[in-house]
Design a protein around this motif. Structure first.
Motif: not given
Ligand code: SPV
Ligand code: MG
Length: 432
Positions: A197-198, A200-204, A207-208, A212-213
């Protein structure tokens, strides 16, 4: 009774050098092959590509071999004392790279009244160089998937490091250190929700999504052969989790770890600073069961992660959950904590091991990082995951370079902080 001659081998790859040794050995008597087990190999080299049984079947059918016996240790000494062969044969290349082994063998053969035969090493071909080729050949989803269970069976503790990209995966694949004649390397990779997540600039917070992962994970799969443990967060809805299991399995992922939280998941290292809702034992067991029923192979592992110590519950709750999750079919359990001493993890492991000696325990010593692998293993842990270190190492390094360029308004000062251009050009094989 015929004279006997002993040969120790891994026999993952059969090459003319090995055939030559067997042919020479057969001139002296009945050939006993001491075939190194996964356990014997694990602390010194990568696990063989083929299982012990597969290697045994191959060697038993080589002309000249009389009997295949398991060699449970890297050292030949115990087997030589046990089988008391009249001779042992080895290529003379061990004078340079296995001098200690050679010395021990001369001593024990003297003790049992036998003789050491050294034959000239077959030039240009050996198992180590072929091993490099195996890495180049790659792996298959099936072989990769199975290899985690083999490692757990073979090693006192399985060492796992977080990978969030092909490049971080490549480091984990290749880095090794030699200590006291033992080769230390990482056994497997952790696909972390935090670092995925990090990066990708997203919180853990889940949300990803899985698709996508998997795109990033595919980059790791493309350039590595080691097994992967996937951080499945809460596993989501039961109805979705069964698809996750099959998707991961199809990709050759060895295990998924799901944590017993529900609702909006927050990273465990926040502890009780944020709202973290633990799932009921009943509902989480239902999720484990559904996952186990969904998997296609018997090798895939579902690991149940207990968040009691993260959510402010006590040890009794953690232990009760561990027992329930194992009864529901979990192949392994992970116990997590953000306590810095590691004392709670130690207590958990020791208590759990009183009742259960086989189920592997996974630990993640992010906050209790002073505890060594030896200690974790003594507590009863089977897998140690260094869960976020590759990303945590890269961020400050990148930030420093970016700041240095700004400060000097040129790249000269930052250049010293970077790897040489020539090195990055040659880092990936096949670039030229
Ligand atoms: C992760 O790496 O995403 C984990 C471990 O789940 S932790 O960050 O400690 O929760
Ligand atoms: Mg996570």
């Amino acid at each position: 009774m015929n004279q006997t001659i002993y040969i120790g081998m891994i026999a993952d790859i059969i090459h003319p050098g090995l055939i030559n040794i067997i042919r020479e050995a057969a001139k002296y008597g009945d050939v006993l092959v001491g075939l190194l087990t996964d356990q014997a190999v694990a602390e010194h080299k990568r696990l063989p590509y083929m299982s012990y049984e597969q290697r045994k079947e191959v060697v038993e059918n080589i002309k000249g071999v009389t009997k295949v016996l398991p060699q449970e240790e890297w050292s030949y000494v115990n087997n030589l004392r046990k089988y008391k062969p009249n001779f042992i044969i080895h290529g003379d290349d061990w004078k340079t790279h296995d001098a200690k082994l050679r010395e021990d063998i001369f001593e024990v053969m003297k003790e049992i009244g036998g003789e050491v035969i050294e034959i000239p090493y077959t030039q240009g071909i050996n198992s180590s160089s072929l091993n490099k080729d195996i890495i180049a050949i790659g792996t298959t989803p099936d072989i990769r998937l199975k290899s985690l269970r083999r490692l757990i069976a073979a090693k006192s503790i399985v060492r796992v490091l977080e990978a969030h990209s092909g490049l971080s995966g490549l480091i984990i694949e290749n880095v090794e250190v030699i200590r006291n004649d033992r080769r230390l390397a990482f056994d497997a990779m952790w696909s972390s929700s935090l670092t995925d997540s990090t990066s990708k600039g997203k919180p853990d917070i889940e949300a990803v999504d899985l698709t996508t992962r998997l795109q990033d994970l595919n980059n790791v799969l493309e350039c590595t052969t080691k097994p992967i443990i996937f951080d499945g967060d809460t596993g989501g809805k039961i109805e979705h989790f069964v698809f996750t299991v099959r998707t991961l399995e199809r990709h050759g992922i060895s295990a998924v770890i799901i944590e017993d939280k529900t609702g909006l998941k927050k990273n465990s290292l926040f502890g009780t600073d944020v709202v973290q809702t633990q799932d009921s034992i009943e509902d989480f067991c239902a999720k484990i069961k559904a996952g186990k029923n969904a998997q296609v192979t018997s090798d895939f592992m579902i690991i149940a992660r207990i968040e009691s110590l993260i959510c402010g519950k006590d040890m009794t709750d953690a232990l009760e959950r561990a027992e329930a999750y194992v009864a529901a079919g979990a192949d392994s359990i992970m116990i997590h904590s953000k306590n810095k001493t590691g004392e709670d993890i130690k207590t958990f492991c020791l208590e759990f091991r009183k009742k259960n000696t086989v189920i592997p325990i996974v630990v993640v010593p992010t906050t209790f990082h002073h505890i060594t692998e030896d200690e974790l293993q003594q507590w009863g842990a089977s897998i140690v995951i260094y869960a976020n270190h590759m990303l945590r190492a890269s961020y400050p390094a990148m930030l420093k370079v970016a700041t240095t360029i700004l400060e000097h308004q040129r790249a000269s000062e930052a250049d010293k902080l970077c790897m040489p251009v020539k090195e990055i050009l040659e880092l990936i094989p096949g670039t030229k």
